[in-house]
Each structure stands twice: as C-alpha cells, then as structure tokens.
Design a protein around this motif. Structure first.
Motif, short mmCIF file in Angstrom:
data_model
loop_
_atom_site.label_atom_id
_atom_site.label_comp_id
_atom_site.label_asym_id
_atom_site.label_seq_id
_atom_site.Cartn_x
_atom_site.Cartn_y
_atom_site.Cartn_z
N PHE A 166 8.44 -8.34 32.35
CA PHE A 166 8.44 -8.69 30.75
C PHE A 166 8.17 -10.26 30.77
CE2 PHE A 166 10.73 -4.92 29.75
CZ PHE A 166 10.18 -4.60 28.60
N SER A 167 8.30 -10.92 32.07
CA SER A 167 8.01 -12.26 32.10
C SER A 167 6.47 -12.34 32.60
CB SER A 167 8.79 -13.09 33.37
OG SER A 167 8.45 -12.38 34.55
N GLY A 168 5.81 -11.47 32.61
CA GLY A 168 4.38 -11.49 32.84
C GLY A 168 3.85 -11.74 34.31
N GLY A 169 5.00 -11.24 35.28
CA GLY A 169 4.71 -11.26 36.60
C GLY A 169 3.86 -10.10 37.05
N GLN A 170 3.24 -10.22 38.35
CA GLN A 170 2.48 -9.05 38.78
C GLN A 170 2.67 -8.67 39.97
OE1 GLN A 170 -0.95 -11.89 37.78
NE2 GLN A 170 -1.76 -10.66 40.05
#
Length: 204
Positions: A166-170
């Motif tokens: 949800f924090s946009g990590g990958q």
C-alpha cells in the motif's frame, strides 16, 4: 482510461462495480478478528481451516473455500484501514493491467490455466475505466504474503508485505496491477490473445 482485464464472469458491454465478485464477506471477518487481537485472528484462521476440511470431506471444497486467500486479503484490508486509509481497498476494487504481457503471465503462470478444462471460460477485455487516478500496486507483494500464510501462517511477514504494497513498494521483478473502485466497462473482447491466435504485436 483504457486498460485490460481477464475474467471468467465478465461479459462484453457489462460494467463492473465495487466488489464485483462479492468476495468482501469472505475476507472481512478476518479483518474484524485482527482488529480485536492477533490471538483472535489465529482463532479465526483455525476455525476456517476446520471448516475447509469438513467441506472437503463432503466434496464441497472449491476455490472459494481457500481460507488462506481470504485471511491474507483480511490482513491487507486491516493494514489499509489502519495505516493507508487513502488507498483503494483490494476487496472493493477491480483489477486491471496496462500490459497484455501481464495478462498472459497471470493466465499461464500464476493461474496455470493453459491445460485446464475451465480455461475456455476466461476472456480478456479492453476496459474503459472511469478513473483518472487509479492506483498501481505490485501484485507479487500480495503473492509473497499469501505464501507466508500458506507455508507458515506467518502473520508478521504478511503484515510487512501489506505495508510495502500500500505504500507503493515493489519486489525485484514487480508485476503491476491497477486498482480502482470506480465503474469500468468491457468495451472489446480480446480473448484471442489467450487462444494462440495471431496477436497484433506478432503481425506488425
């Protein structure tokens, strides 16, 4: 915005709305259990495990009785509600892709559908999405959380994955799924992409 979607239930011309497949009620009890305590969550998990075995004994088990899937979704919804309330909910959203390559990977690798009888039920659609700001997330982070729950019932790893998601990590090799809670209409059937018919990129 035009994107792609793969489904065994959607039909051409149909508009998808929130919780299109009505999975919210399968996952939300795990969220509610986690809101009370981790012990409550694990009690819920054990109850679901027992129920799956009972249903299996009577030949009633299917994909909808995969309690690990719904437990993982419940964990992600808990993290979204408590830490990322501005994010779209996975349980209310529909999922899209902006690359056909990701559709084929989902179909062939993640779902392993190429040899299954039900493969003919799946269709690929071009979708018109009424959303100027959908949210892009790495689906492999959800897969990592699912594997942690499946193999070890590892709640803490699943929570860490949800925060990264949800924090946009990958991950190292992300596969981006596009989430939106807004209406989306199937405007073209591109199923030939899955049927080994000549694809546009192959004929150019």
């Amino acid at each position: 915005m035009n994107l792609y979607h793969i489904s065994d239930t959607l039909r051409l011309g149909e508009t998808m709305s929130q919780d299109y497949k009505q999975n919210l009620e399968l996952a939300l009890p795990f969220t509610e259990a986690l809101e009370r305590s981790e012990d409550c969550f694990y009690a819920m998990l054990l109850s679901a495990k027992y129920l799956k075995r009972v249903l299996g004994k009577f030949g009633l088990r299917d994909m909808q009785t995969n309690y690990i899937k719904w437990a993982t979704e419940g964990i992600f919804e808990f993290i979204r509600k408590t830490e990322f309330p501005e994010s779209y909910s996975r349980l209310l959203s529909n999922y899209f892709y902006d690359r056909m390559e990701d559709i084929r990977r989902l179909y062939e690798v993640d779902w392993n559908m190429t040899e299954k009888e039900e493969r003919f039920n799946f269709h690929v659609f071009q979708i018109h999405l009424e959303d100027d700001a959908p949210q892009k997330r790495d689906m492999l982070l959800f897969d990592e959380a699912f594997d942690a729950m499946w193999n070890r019932e590892d709640l803490q790893t699943a929570i860490t994955c949800a925060r990264r998601y949800f924090s946009g990590g990958q991950s190292e090799t992300p596969v981006w799924e596009i989430l939106s809670e807004k209406p989306a209409k199937a405007v073209a059937d591109l199923t030939g992409y899955l049927r080994d018919e000549p694809r546009r990129e192959d004929t150019q």
